[in-house]
Design an enzyme around this catalytic site. Structure first.
Site, PDB file in Angstrom:
ATOM      1  N   MET A  23       0.850  -1.191   0.000  1.00  9.85           N
ATOM      2  CA  MET A  23       0.000   0.000   0.000  1.00  9.85           C
ATOM      3  C   MET A  23       0.884   1.238   0.000  1.00  9.85           C
ATOM      4  SD  MET A  23      -2.988  -1.175   2.686  1.00  9.85           S
ATOM      5  CE  MET A  23      -1.830  -1.833   3.906  1.00  9.85           C
ATOM      6  N   GLN A  76       7.317  -5.091  -5.147  1.00 14.62           N
ATOM      7  CA  GLN A  76       6.297  -4.918  -6.176  1.00 14.62           C
ATOM      8  C   GLN A  76       6.678  -3.828  -7.173  1.00 14.62           C
ATOM      9  OE1 GLN A  76       2.221  -3.053  -5.936  1.00 14.62           O
ATOM     10  NE2 GLN A  76       1.625  -5.220  -5.958  1.00 14.62           N
ATOM     11  N   CYS A 106      -3.570  -1.863  -9.741  1.00 14.41           N
ATOM     12  CA  CYS A 106      -3.721  -0.508  -9.217  1.00 14.41           C
ATOM     13  C   CYS A 106      -4.711   0.285 -10.067  1.00 14.41           C
ATOM     14  CB  CYS A 106      -2.374   0.207  -9.196  1.00 14.41           C
ATOM     15  SG  CYS A 106      -2.490   1.891  -8.536  1.00 14.41           S
ATOM     16  N   LYS A 145      -0.252  -9.489  -9.042  1.00 15.02           N
ATOM     17  CA  LYS A 145      -1.423  -9.006  -8.301  1.00 15.02           C
ATOM     18  C   LYS A 145      -2.336  -8.288  -9.277  1.00 15.02           C
ATOM     19  CE  LYS A 145      -2.782  -6.575  -4.075  1.00 15.02           C
ATOM     20  NZ  LYS A 145      -3.786  -5.643  -4.600  1.00 15.02           N
ATOM     21  N   ASN A 192      -7.780 -11.088  -1.946  1.00  9.00           N
ATOM     22  CA  ASN A 192      -7.493  -9.778  -1.368  1.00  9.00           C
ATOM     23  C   ASN A 192      -8.719  -8.886  -1.548  1.00  9.00           C
ATOM     24  OD1 ASN A 192      -5.968  -6.890  -2.642  1.00  9.00           O
ATOM     25  ND2 ASN A 192      -5.899  -7.404  -0.489  1.00  9.00           N
ATOM     26  N   GLY A 193      -8.948  -7.991  -0.591  1.00 11.03           N
ATOM     27  CA  GLY A 193     -10.024  -7.018  -0.728  1.00 11.03           C
ATOM     28  C   GLY A 193     -10.984  -7.027   0.444  1.00 11.03           C
ATOM     29  N   ASP A 194     -11.063  -5.897   1.163  1.00 11.23           N
ATOM     30  CA  ASP A 194     -12.018  -5.716   2.262  1.00 11.23           C
ATOM     31  C   ASP A 194     -11.894  -6.793   3.336  1.00 11.23           C
ATOM     32  OD1 ASP A 194     -13.139  -3.436   1.000  1.00 11.23           O
ATOM     33  OD2 ASP A 194     -14.363  -4.740  -0.272  1.00 11.23           O
ATOM     34  N   GLY A 216      -4.810  -5.716   3.552  1.00 10.67           N
ATOM     35  CA  GLY A 216      -4.346  -4.363   3.293  1.00 10.67           C
ATOM     36  C   GLY A 216      -4.824  -3.401   4.355  1.00 10.67           C
ATOM     37  N   ARG A 217      -5.899  -2.664   4.050  1.00  6.58           N
ATOM     38  CA  ARG A 217      -6.364  -1.608   4.943  1.00  6.58           C
ATOM     39  C   ARG A 217      -6.797  -2.125   6.312  1.00  6.58           C
ATOM     40  NH1 ARG A 217     -10.527   1.435   1.076  1.00  6.58           N
ATOM     41  NH2 ARG A 217     -10.802  -0.731   0.388  1.00  6.58           N
TER      42      ARG A 217
END
Length: 314
Positions: A23, A76, A106, A145, A192-194, A216-217
């Site tokens: 990130m 990356q 991205c 990714k 990946n995601g949420d 991630g977040r």
């Protein structure tokens, strides 16, 4: 019994496929070091533009910096020409990368407008050339990714995954939880995601059938989350958050490391968002953040941090 098995990325073995997502502006060396110390199967550097890597700009060198505790580290890269991607991959292999990760996910406008990131899903021929050039340039494994597709009318991740596997890619991470026929590839697939909690991990794995998760977040202000996920996958038990006393020590360590990594002025500025995430939800945190973000002097800022956490310090 463990929910997930270890995976192999070429010769690199990942005992617990719980990975910290790259990130920009967040997963720098100071933050990744703390995440890895708590526990993570793999960390990935911030996205590095291939052109910047070749020119060895100050920012690209900072992003490529990694701590020995991270070994093996994945770096990356993002780019739009095969030659630059290959050259940048070789440079980062020489800097110690154990894995080269290609970003084709991205969605940021300036990346997409340069025909890189997720824009490559609109041009699988160019995407193939970039992958091939990267794989041929290095001896370390290459991963990819990406997203489910450029848009909902073009969910071509399975096609890209099969192309990537044929070209020698060793793992693919998909931003999205749909199964999307990815069972047709034999390389490890990471979802990946949420993913912000253990409940999200369970849902994502059930929906995707993936071999692992990338977080991630969800790790904002919680560098211990990946360790908690690893513990749950292994034992089925939920590990509590560290005490606020321990959290304060982590914050102080990261703050000082960021000052060292970036220099006092930039480091103090970059650290503010992390302090916001760490303190969110604590009594009086909104007022504290408002005052802290206005303090330019690092020593005074650290004193403010200590005063804020003092009710919970032992």
């Amino acid at each position: 019994m463990s929910r997930l098995s270890s995976i192999s990325i070429g010769p690199v073995r990942i005992d617990a496929p719980v990975i910290l997502a790259p990130m920009t502006g967040v997963t720098d060396r100071p933050f990744r070091r703390i995440v890895k110390r708590y526990g993570a199967g793999l960390t990935v550097t911030e996205m590095i533009a291939s052109q910047a890597a070749i020119r060895e700009t100050r920012q690209s060198i900072q992003k490529a910096a990694w701590d020995p505790i991270e070994d093996p580290v994945s770096m990356q890269l993002v780019g739009c020409t095969p030659r630059e991607m290959g050259e940048a991959a070789k440079l980062n292999e020489d800097r110690g990368a154990a894995i080269i990760d290609i970003n084709m996910g991205c969605p940021v406008r300036k990346v997409v407008n340069g025909w890189a990131g997720s824009a490559l899903m609109r041009d699988l021929k160019l995407a193939s050339e970039l992958i091939e050039a990267t794989v041929k340039a290095v001896s370390v494994p290459v991963t990819l990714k990406t997203r489910m597709g450029w848009d909902h009318d073009s969910l071509n991740a399975p096609e890209l995954a099969r192309i990537a596997e044929d070209l020698g890619v060793k793992m693919i991470t998909i931003h999205g939880r749909t199964r999307c026929q990815l069972y047709k590839v034999s390389l490890p697939v990471i979802v990946n995601g949420d993913i912000n909690s253990i409940d999200d991990v369970e849902t994502a794995l059930d929906q995707s059938g993936a071999d692992g998760v990338m977080i991630g977040r969800g790790a904002y202000g919680k560098p211990w989350l990946l360790a908690q996920v690893m513990h749950w996958l292994k034992t089925g038990e939920r590990m509590p958050d560290p005490s606020l006393d321990e959290q304060f020590c982590v914050i102080l360590e990261q703050y000082e490391a960021m000052l060292d990594h970036y220099g006092p002025d930039i480091g103090a500025n970059c650290a503010r968002k992390h302090i916001g995430w760490y303190t969110k939800g604590l009594p009086g945190s909104a007022e504290f953040r408002n005052a802290f973000n206005k303090e330019p002097e690092p020593k005074r800022a650290m004193a403010m941090l200590r005063d804020f956490y003092s009710p919970w310090l032992t």
